[in-house]
Write an enzyme that holds these catalytic residues in place. Structure first.
Site: not given
Ligand code: NAD
Length: 367
Positions: A144, A195, A228, A252, A256
């Site tokens: 970001y 990852k 993942d 993030d 959520d």
């Protein structure tokens, strides 16, 4: 003469922000009165409310008050009225400024499933009942913020968009330390996500987290998991996790997802913590996960629990009052046990209450 009282700055903001912060203020005042605490409460405009009055989403005066506070309690900001403003003038800029200038690099989001509300989750009760996860997300680095970034024209009238995922050893260690420290007060278990199978920065993340654990946190059980897979495991068997550590992007998404395991947005608190300042004070901002909910604003039907629990996190992480924090958590739980529900968590056979009724009931259970 400067006051030694601990300063709490309330920034209600827009939409339902003022309603949910009003109930939280009542709780803070209860602690001052009944527990002889000395919180010095102050309040300021932020977001759309500040734009309406001062033309900017946060004034310097409010910003400096936030810098000097022991804890900032933020409601929510934004709304349709401000949607057409250019990005740099939007209400949300105030929050981004606070996060950046207070250097709030650690975002803590608990996902706790109250046994009284297991039915509100979209998962089976046996999968979520008793769930208690803490997600620690890096908040000021990664994709970001990384450079280079932007969209540029290339040949044939096409365009190329770039964002850069970048982390340094220092940034990784700083956030991993927060996760390890918090785990020592819980079940001593950290799952770190990246990852590393496809990203070099993910390999670095994995190695640095492991180095820190081997050097300073030998008692912690550390697992590495691909992000993942973690997303999948959160739905399959969320109770395997204690503390989940992740970078800005994966954190993030995972936070959520974990949040929704618990049912309603109206129940989810969060804390953002920074480095210690020169006086040893940790900069911090506490806010509900939800937004300004313009669809229900001003109707006194929003759920104030997320903001009240955010204050409970402030008691624990900024004000060194762990016992008081657990007292408040228990009062919230007892209120749910009593069958009181705001509209968002209403179910058959329960008593529907307003925002202010919910706040009053929590205070009466504190008593
Ligand atoms: P939202 O979280 O405001 O609302 C989503 C849905 O959840 C709505 O139906 C709302 O009524 C409900 N809801 C949210 N909080 C609730 C509560 N406490 N009690 C009962 N119901 C609740 O998200 P949105 O609709 O996507 O965004 C609305 C505005 O809020 C936008 O302007 C957005 O930019 C802003 N926003 C601000 C923040 C923030 O200030 N940190 C975060 C997210 C969104």
């Amino acid at each position: 003469m400067p006051s030694n009282k601990r300063k709490i700055l309330l920034l209600p903001g827009d939409g339902i922000g003022p309603e949910v912060v009003r109930e939280t203020k009542k709780v803070i005042e209860w602690f001052n009165k009944k527990k002889s605490l000395d919180f010095n409460l102050d309040e300021g405009l932020i977001g759309g409310a500040a734009i309406d009055k001062h033309g900017v989403p946060i004034t310097d005066e409010v910003f400096y008050k936030a810098l000097e506070s022991d804890a900032v309690i933020f409601g929510a900001c934004g709304g349709p009225k401000y949607d057409k403003l250019e990005f740099s003038k939007k209400p949300e800029r105030a929050l981004l400024k606070l996060r950046k200038e207070l250097k709030l690099f650690a975002n803590l989001r608990p996902a706790i499933c109250f046994k009284q509300l297991v039915d509100a989750s979209s998962l089976k009760p046996e999968i979520v009942s008793g769930l208690d996860i803490l997600i620690v997300r890096e908040l000021t680095g990664g994709i970001y913020f990384g450079e280079p970034r932007g969209v540029k024209p290339i040949e044939n009238g096409e365009r190329r968009g770039v964002n850069t995922h970048v982390y340094t050893t220092k940034e990784i260690k700083r956030i991993a330390k927060v996760a390890f420290e918090l785990a020592t007060k819980r079940k001593n278990k950290v799952t770190s996500c990246e990852k590393s199978n496809v990203m070099e920065a993910g390999v670095l993340w994995r190695e640095e987290v492991q180095f820190l654990k081997d050097k300073e946190y030998k008692k912690i059980e550390l697992n590495h998991m691909l992000a993942d897979n973690c997303a999948m495991q959160l739905l399959r068997n969320p109770k395997q996790f204690d503390v989940i550590l992740a970078d800005n992007l994966f954190g993030d998404m995972l936070s959520d997802e974990a949040a929704m395991l618990t049912g309603s947005l109206g129940l989810l608190p969060s804390a953002s913590l920074g480095d210690k300042d020169k006086n040893g004070k940790t900069r911090s901002l506490y806010e509900p996960v939800h937004g300004s909910a313009p669809d229900i604003a001003g109707k006194n039907i929003s759920n104030p629990i997320a903001t009240i629990l955010s204050f409970s996190m402030a008691l624990k992480y900024s004000l060194d009052l762990e016992k008081e924090s657990s007292l408040l958590d228990k009062a919230v739980e007892k209120t749910l046990e009593d069958g009181l529900r705001t509209t968002d968590i209403m179910s058959k056979g329960k008593k529907k209450v307003s925002t202010s009724d919910m706040g009053d009931a929590i205070i009466s259970n504190l008593n």
